[in-house]
Design an enzyme around this catalytic site. Sequence first.
Site, PDB file in Angstrom:
ATOM      1  N   HIS A   9      27.879  31.148  -6.385  1.00  0.00           N
ATOM      2  CA  HIS A   9      26.763  32.003  -5.962  1.00  0.00           C
ATOM      3  C   HIS A   9      26.290  32.779  -7.178  1.00  0.00           C
ATOM      4  O   HIS A   9      26.791  33.868  -7.488  1.00  0.00           O
ATOM      5  CB  HIS A   9      27.217  32.934  -4.827  1.00  0.00           C
ATOM      6  CG  HIS A   9      26.110  33.737  -4.221  1.00  0.00           C
ATOM      7  ND1 HIS A   9      26.104  34.119  -2.899  1.00  0.00           N
ATOM      8  CD2 HIS A   9      24.959  34.233  -4.745  1.00  0.00           C
ATOM      9  CE1 HIS A   9      25.008  34.818  -2.634  1.00  0.00           C
ATOM     10  NE2 HIS A   9      24.301  34.903  -3.749  1.00  0.00           N
ATOM     11  N   GLU A 192      23.741  38.863   4.709  1.00  0.00           N
ATOM     12  CA  GLU A 192      23.875  39.853   3.619  1.00  0.00           C
ATOM     13  C   GLU A 192      23.321  41.166   4.181  1.00  0.00           C
ATOM     14  O   GLU A 192      24.065  42.116   4.388  1.00  0.00           O
ATOM     15  CB  GLU A 192      23.089  39.398   2.379  1.00  0.00           C
ATOM     16  CG  GLU A 192      23.144  40.397   1.221  1.00  0.00           C
ATOM     17  CD  GLU A 192      22.224  40.012   0.055  1.00  0.00           C
ATOM     18  OE1 GLU A 192      21.298  39.209   0.241  1.00  0.00           O
ATOM     19  OE2 GLU A 192      22.430  40.570  -1.049  1.00  0.00           O
TER      20      GLU A 192
HETATM   21  N1  HPA Z   1      20.014  38.082  -1.872  1.00  0.00           N
HETATM   22  C1  HPA Z   1      18.838  37.506  -1.698  1.00  0.00           C
HETATM   23  N2  HPA Z   1      18.106  37.055  -2.688  1.00  0.00           N
HETATM   24  C2  HPA Z   1      18.561  37.180  -3.930  1.00  0.00           C
HETATM   25  C3  HPA Z   1      19.777  37.766  -4.172  1.00  0.00           C
HETATM   26  C4  HPA Z   1      20.548  38.229  -3.084  1.00  0.00           C
HETATM   27  O1  HPA Z   1      21.661  38.779  -3.206  1.00  0.00           O
HETATM   28  N3  HPA Z   1      19.945  37.738  -5.527  1.00  0.00           N
HETATM   29  C5  HPA Z   1      18.867  37.136  -6.047  1.00  0.00           C
HETATM   30  N4  HPA Z   1      18.018  36.792  -5.095  1.00  0.00           N
HETATM   31 ZN    ZN Z   2      22.413  35.708  -3.947  1.00  0.00          ZN
END
Ligand code: HPA
Ligand code: ZN
Length: 333
Positions: A9, A192
């Site tokens: 990731h 997230e």
């Molecule tokens: N989340 C969503 N989009 C993103 C992230 C993330 O953590 N990092 C870079 N683009």
């Molecule tokens: Zn990411």
Amino acid sequence: MPLPKAELHLHIEGTLEPELAFALAARNGVTLPYADADALRRAYLFEDLQSFLDLYYGLMAVLRTEDDFAALAEAYLERAAGQGVRHAEIFFDPQAHTARGVAIGTVVEGLSRALDHAEERHGVSTRLIMCFLRDEPAESAMATLEAAKPYLHRITAVGLDSAEAGHPPSKFREVYEAAAALGLRKVAHAGEEGPPAYIREALDLLGVERVDHGLRCMEDAELVERLVRERIPLTLCPLSNVRLRAVDTLEDHPLARMMDAGLLCTVNSDDPAYFGGYVGDTFHAVHEALALDDERLRELARNSFEASFLDDDEERRARLIAEVEAYEFEKPE
Ligand code: HPA
Ligand code: ZN
């Protein structure tokens, strides 16, 4: 010697260090709204995902040529190799570049120039994962998939990133079907900032093999049970979660509880230039903050290779896992 690990990731645009950003800005005649690299770094105080994304996409203005993308990837590979990374599955955001008039071919060919010799030069095998921006229309994602067709031999999987809230995986069902029909593998950011329901959608509607972040599964015991049963890997990014305020402090991060629950967890850096560390730094930080012992760190490293898309090179996967098993941690003085 650092613990061998895979990074699953990692947004290549998130490895743009302020110093490189200023060097590329000078080379390309781009003016940045910060006095210098230190001033830029001082601006890295984020409230949430969106406040980070605003700065992040803005800074991408300095990335214009194949040379720029090659330099970006080369700098990442060198740093990652120094922290024990032996395999990296790297996200890139074509729409963040095509929207500025940079062709997808410039991005893929530039990155590939660094990736093509990464194994020989740095001992790091690599794969590319093309992400769609979920806050853009599904039609734009479909057009991006179409534009990527000449480069599919260089792309292993598709992913989904950018602002999660209000942009459920269901929006991209057809795009993911089309990607799978082209032989691409599938991952997506989910859980997230978005709710557990988005993780379910990513699994059921998009058919993802891994969930990026997936942190909020912990609010849904049934979902945790399913993720454990189906051995769905989660690519967690603890330093990112702290900086983007998904958790208050690293000590509050649920990683240890998630491992205890039997989830297949991996630890990754997400956007290391912005969130205070590369993946080796992240291992070190969770070791300290969550009192994960050496065997827990070994489990995370083993998981990273198990969850990787090394299916086309099982011999390498087995060799790397054997290195993890044989790894001797330094004894404290
Ligand atoms: N989340 C969503 N989009 C993103 C992230 C993330 O953590 N990092 C870079 N683009
Ligand atoms: Zn990411």
